[in-house]
Design a protein around this motif. Structure first.
Motif, PDB file in Angstrom:
ATOM      1  N   GLU A   1       0.837  -1.200   0.000  1.00 57.49           N
ATOM      2  CA  GLU A   1       0.000   0.000   0.000  1.00 57.49           C
ATOM      3  C   GLU A   1       0.866   1.243   0.000  1.00 57.49           C
ATOM      4  N   ASN A   2       0.572   2.103  -0.965  1.00 57.94           N
ATOM      5  CA  ASN A   2       1.149   3.440  -0.977  1.00 57.94           C
ATOM      6  C   ASN A   2       2.675   3.446  -0.876  1.00 57.94           C
TER       7      ASN A   2
ATOM      8  N   GLY B   1       3.889   5.846  -4.576  1.00 58.23           N
ATOM      9  CA  GLY B   1       2.590   5.470  -4.016  1.00 58.23           C
ATOM     10  C   GLY B   1       1.869   4.394  -4.780  1.00 58.23           C
TER      11      GLY B   1
ATOM     12  N   ASN C   1       0.082   0.512  -5.187  1.00 58.81           N
ATOM     13  CA  ASN C   1      -0.649  -0.510  -4.436  1.00 58.81           C
ATOM     14  C   ASN C   1      -0.649  -1.801  -5.237  1.00 58.81           C
TER      15      ASN C   1
ATOM     16  N   SER D   1       7.758   5.877   2.118  1.00 60.66           N
ATOM     17  CA  SER D   1       6.536   5.604   2.872  1.00 60.66           C
ATOM     18  C   SER D   1       5.921   4.317   2.348  1.00 60.66           C
ATOM     19  N   GLY D   2       4.897   3.860   3.036  1.00 62.40           N
ATOM     20  CA  GLY D   2       4.151   2.721   2.544  1.00 62.40           C
ATOM     21  C   GLY D   2       4.176   1.524   3.476  1.00 62.40           C
TER      22      GLY D   2
ATOM     23  N   GLU E   1       4.214   4.908 -11.097  1.00 60.66           N
ATOM     24  CA  GLU E   1       2.846   4.702 -10.628  1.00 60.66           C
ATOM     25  C   GLU E   1       2.238   3.498 -11.343  1.00 60.66           C
TER      26      GLU E   1
END
Lengths: 331, 293, 308
Positions: A11-12, A29, A31, A70-71, A234
């Motif tokens: 996720e993200n 980001g 998923n 992040s994530g 992405e």
């Protein structure tokens, strides 16, 4: 019930390379969901961030300059980004394995292939050196190389054979997840099919889930259950194999299909996607595909699209499907 | 046609200005270049700083072996001469020896390497096997043998040091000639009937420049070290001429009472070598950015 | 493997012949009449001429050279002009001291150079890396004879911990070995670091990590074994340079080795002694290189299999 089947849930996830010359936003980001035994094709051009994503899952992004910003990477219910390095090490090669792009350089030239296969068994399974070597021999046979060659060095093997050895290493501990990063790109066309078949058969035999990274939609069609299309860090479209091949939605995916020749249609010339991948240190605003998109309108330069779910897991990240761009106006 | 020529020139210039831009970003290289510039300026203007006959050569036994003071910044040597003044004049000697001996190595090594690389075959074999034999003699020993044969003098020293490092330049030049010999633009030049000499001078030499410049910069450092070493064992420049290695050797007997006589010439050698090494490393990175990690 | 060693040994013959030829030519060109040197300046010309004839100095160069080789093969490199003793005997008496010093120097270089290089590479751009790289640059920039004198100044003259010269036991070896080994240590440090950095970026290191190999083992097993291949060459070459560099170190520490013998011989224009010392050291150097090449083949399976 669904909880049990789920193997990997990303996720993200965002991964950047921070250098003196600027920050390369390699993964922005994304998923990804993957069930046990399932195969996901991760498709995109060179530089789309596919390999970085794979290294991120293994937590092997070279740092510096790479950093996971992040994530969440949930694997068998545990967030891989939160566990210790030692715990992660016990997962690598054991529960998650990786096959790299270039077999010519991926084996250690001063160790025999037997040593290299046995090593991974020794690390993760409580066996003696001798047992590990025996198991290594079995693995070698499994990938179609005679046991007798255990004591040979990598330079005595051809490219296709080396990739078989690497597959043997990757599958030696019967992993839950296999990440294959363009496993056939560096090989001769005739060998490509063999290696792909071998991987596919072994994967089914061991019920291993796989993320297959490729830029070749043909390979995807052969092996995968699901596909994720990646562009500029992405994921722009996720779908089942049938959904994607029968009904591609994102203009980029449509473009990808337009740039491969079809056997059953007479085409005068292929329609390559115009323009180039954007500079990852300086990504476009709004939708990152807008400079190359034939449908792009003003709003695409400003508003970043959200992920829209169309039908039963078919997701796309494009303003057209948010009803903000009217396709009919184009052309 | 005119514009094409101009753009080619611009491209050439921008290539070197690109190297300079990269070099400027390298702090170590800039420190080295600054130190080197200061040393060169001191050497060039040495006569204005201290008179050669009066201060550097003339003995003044009344002031012998004095420690550093306001009058003699770095003290005086065993004959009462000002060490600072001698070091500055000594810089002239070291720079001269360094540059000329490297020049000798580059010219001889360059010619041999180009011939070997360009013609290949038997000539290549003969030249390079001979170079291998030279390489089998440790270079300081080869230099010692040559100087002891020719007799100690500044010129012989430069020849000895120069010859002893010919093989490494021959190897470098040969390697770069080999790497470009079979490229298409050489084939093209041959096809339009350019002579061998023209091809070597116009096409091959410019392409071997980068590694030779790097090796040359580091080579000047090596030559200065070798010279100092030869002088130290008495095979260098004859006293009373100020040579750093000889000054250092002269102070050896007084190590117990006058440490500065030995210490400062050594520091001088170290400073110039360090500066050259900084610059050489920086040049290597700037000329071939792929090599940089 | 035996084939490989034999092949290398055979290659050594032309090299040794070449070395003797070069050195003999240089010495032949040396001005000054050996007969005159032996008999002294005041000797009558007819006596000098007689000795020239006896020594074969009137023969053509090539005849003299082959006589030198012929005698050399029998271990006869002539007699020293100054002591009148066989040159070979004197060199042989002094050689163990030089070998001891050189091996000690190489050991110093390896013990410092390889670990520091490895740590520097694994912690690139850290404080340790920066400090050791500046240290290494200082190391290659120092004239070693000067460094030796500075060590004497500090540890012998000021602190009085260690002797300043001679060959009397282990304590007297410490300063000369450090002096001789420092520049090689610096070079090996730099080489190890860059070789390790190069290897660490290779795909097979990533493969090892992906297998879950302990980071310590990734470095010490997977990376080091590959990085060592070029380092072995450097160590071998350094051994040769140190044999040469021993000339200066031996002068600084009054070490009774071949280096000092050579320097004294040059001062006394003792041509046979100079000639034989240079040849002797060069031949030793060639043998060291041969051993390095053989070692190389043991470490790198790609070379070994060529000669199976």
């Amino acid at each position: 019930m669904r909880e049990n089947k789920e193997l990997l849930n990303i996720e993200n996830l965002a991964i950047h390379y921070i250098t003196d010359d600027g920050t390369v936003k390699a993964v922005n980001g994304i998923n990804i969901k993957l069930n046990k035994g399932e195969t996901l094709g991760l498709v995109g051009e060179t530089g789309a961030g596919k390999t970085t994503t794979a290294l991120g899952i293994m937590r092997l992004v070279p740092n510096p300059p790479g950093e996971i910003m992040s994530g969440v990477i949930e694997f068998e219910g545990r967030d891989l980004l939160k566990i210790s390095e030692e715990e992660m090490r016990k997962i690598r090669g054991n529960k998650i394995s990786m096959i790299f792009q270039d077999p010519m350089t991926s084996l250690n030239p001063v160790m025999t292939v037997g040593e290299q296969i046995a090593e991974v068994i020794e690390i993760h399974q409580n066996v003696s050196k001798q047992e590990a070597m025996e198991k290594a021999g079995e693995m070698l046979e499994l990938v179609g190389i005679p046991k007798a060659r255990l004591n040979d060095y990598p330079h005595q093997f051809s490219g296709g054979m080396k990739q078989r050895v690497i597959i043997a290493i990757a599958l030696a501990c019967n992993p839950q997840l296999l990440i294959a990063d363009e496993p056939t790109t560096a090989l001769d066309v005739t060998i490509q099919a063999q290696v792909l078949d071998l991987m596919n058969n072994l994967k089914n035999e061991f019920n291993t889930a796989m993320i297959l990274i490729t830029h070749d939609l043909g390979v995807v069609a052969e092996v995968c259950d699901k596909v994720a299309i990646m562009y500029a860090g992405e994921i722009v479209e996720t779908a089942s194999l049938e959904q994607l091949f029968e009904n591609p939605k994102h203009p980029y995916t449509v473009g990808l299909f337009g740039s491969i020749p079809k056997l059953d249609e007479e085409v005068d010339r292929l329609k390559p996607i115009k323009g180039l991948m954007p500079d990852p240190t300086n990504l476009p605003s709004g939708c990152k595909f807008h400079p190359r998109c034939p449908y792009a309108k003003d709003i695409c330069t400003k508003k970043e699209p959200k992920v829209t779910e169309l039908e039963n897991g078919h997701k796309v990240k494009c303003l057209i499907y948010e009803g903000l761009v009217d396709v009919k106006e184009v052309k | 046609m005119a514009t094409a020529k101009k753009s080619k020139k611009n491209k050439k210039r921008s290539q070197w200005s690109e190297v300079w831009r990269r070099l400027k970003k390298n702090k170590m290289a800039m420190v080295g270049l600054t130190i080197l510039t200061i040393i060169v300026l001191l050497a060039v203007f040495a006569d204005f700083i201290a008179d050669y006959d009066e201060v550097v050569i003339k003995q003044n036994l009344k002031e012998r072996l004095q420690g550093p003071s306001a009058k003699h910044w770095l003290g005086t040597d065993e004959f009462g001469r000002d060490i600072f003044a001698r070091l500055i004049h000594g810089a002239r000697v070291s720079l001269k020896v360094g540059i000329i001996s490297v020049g000798i190595s580059i010219i001889i090594g360059g010619i041999l390497g180009s011939i070997a690389g360009y013609y290949g075959g038997l000539i290549d074999n003969i030249i390079m096997r001979t170079m291998d034999i030279f390489l089998a003699i440790p270079s300081i020993l080869l230099a010692i043998a040559i100087v002891s044969a020719l007799g100690p003098s500044l010129m012989n020293l430069m020849i000895a040091v120069g010859i002893s490092s010919v093989p490494s330049y021959a190897r470098i030049v040969r390697a770069s000639v080999l790497s470009i010999r079979d490229q298409e633009f050489i084939e093209a030049a041959k096809a339009i009937g350019a002579s061998d000499l023209r091809i070597v001078l116009k096409h091959i030499i410019p392409n071997t420049l980068a590694p030779v410049i790097v090796q040359g910069t580091l080579g000047v450092a090596g030559a200065i070290l070798s010279t100092a070493g030869l002088s130290f064992i008495g095979l260098g420049i004859r006293p009373p001429a100020p040579e750093w290695g000889a000054m250092l050797a002269g102070g050896r007997a007084y190590l117990r009472y006058a440490w500065h006589v030995t210490t400062f010439p050594g520091l001088a050698i170290m400073t110039i070598i360090l500066a050259l090494n900084f610059l050489g490393d920086g040049l290597r990175d700037a000329l071939d950015p792929r090599l940089k990690q | 493997m035996h084939k490989y060693i034999l092949h290398r040994l055979l290659l050594l013959i032309p090299v040794i012949l070449g070395v003797t030829f070069i050195v003999y030519s240089i010495m032949y060109l040396t001005p000054g009449d050996p007969a005159q040197i032996i008999l002294g300046e005041s000797a009558p010309p007819e006596k000098v001429e007689q000795l020239r004839e006896e020594m074969g100095l009137n023969d053509p160069f090539i005849v003299q050279y082959f006589r030198f080789i012929k005698n050399g093969l029998k271990g006869d490199f002539g007699r020293s002009y100054s002591t009148r003793r066989p040159v070979f005997e004197e060199i042989f008496a002094r050689f163990p001291a030089t070998l001891k010093l050189t091996i000690a120097g190489v050991l110093v270089a390896i013990i410092i150079g390889i670990p520091v290089g490895i740590i520097s590479a694994t912690k690139q751009y850290s404080l340790f890396d920066n400090v050791s790289m500046v240290g290494a640059l200082l190391g290659v920039s120092m004239p070693n004879f000067w460094f030796g004198l500075m060590l004497v100044l500090v540890f012998s003259v000021t602190l009085k911990w260690l002797p300043s010269g001679g060959d009397n036991g282990l304590s007297s070896l410490v300063l000369p070995a450090i002096t001789l080994g420092t520049s090689a240590a610096a070079l090996i440090t730099r080489m190890t670091r860059s070789s390790m950095l190069e290897v660490i970026r290779q795909d097979y290191i990533r493969t090892a990590r992906a297998k879950g190999v302990l980071e310590k083992k990734v470095i010490n097993k997977h990376a080091l074994k590959n990085a060592l291949i070029p380092i072995i060459t450097v160590v071998g070459l350094q051994f040769g340079y140190l044999l040469g560099g021993a000339v200066l170190t031996e002068t600084v520490f009054s070490w009774p080795g071949v280096g000092r013998l050579l320097v004294d011989a040059i001062r006394q224009k003792d041509t046979p002694m100079v000639l034989a010392s240079v040849v002797f050291v060069s031949v030793t150097f060639s043998f060291v290189n041969l051993m390095v090449d053989i070692l190389y083949a043991y470490v790198d399976p790609r070379i070994k299999s060529q000669y199976k």
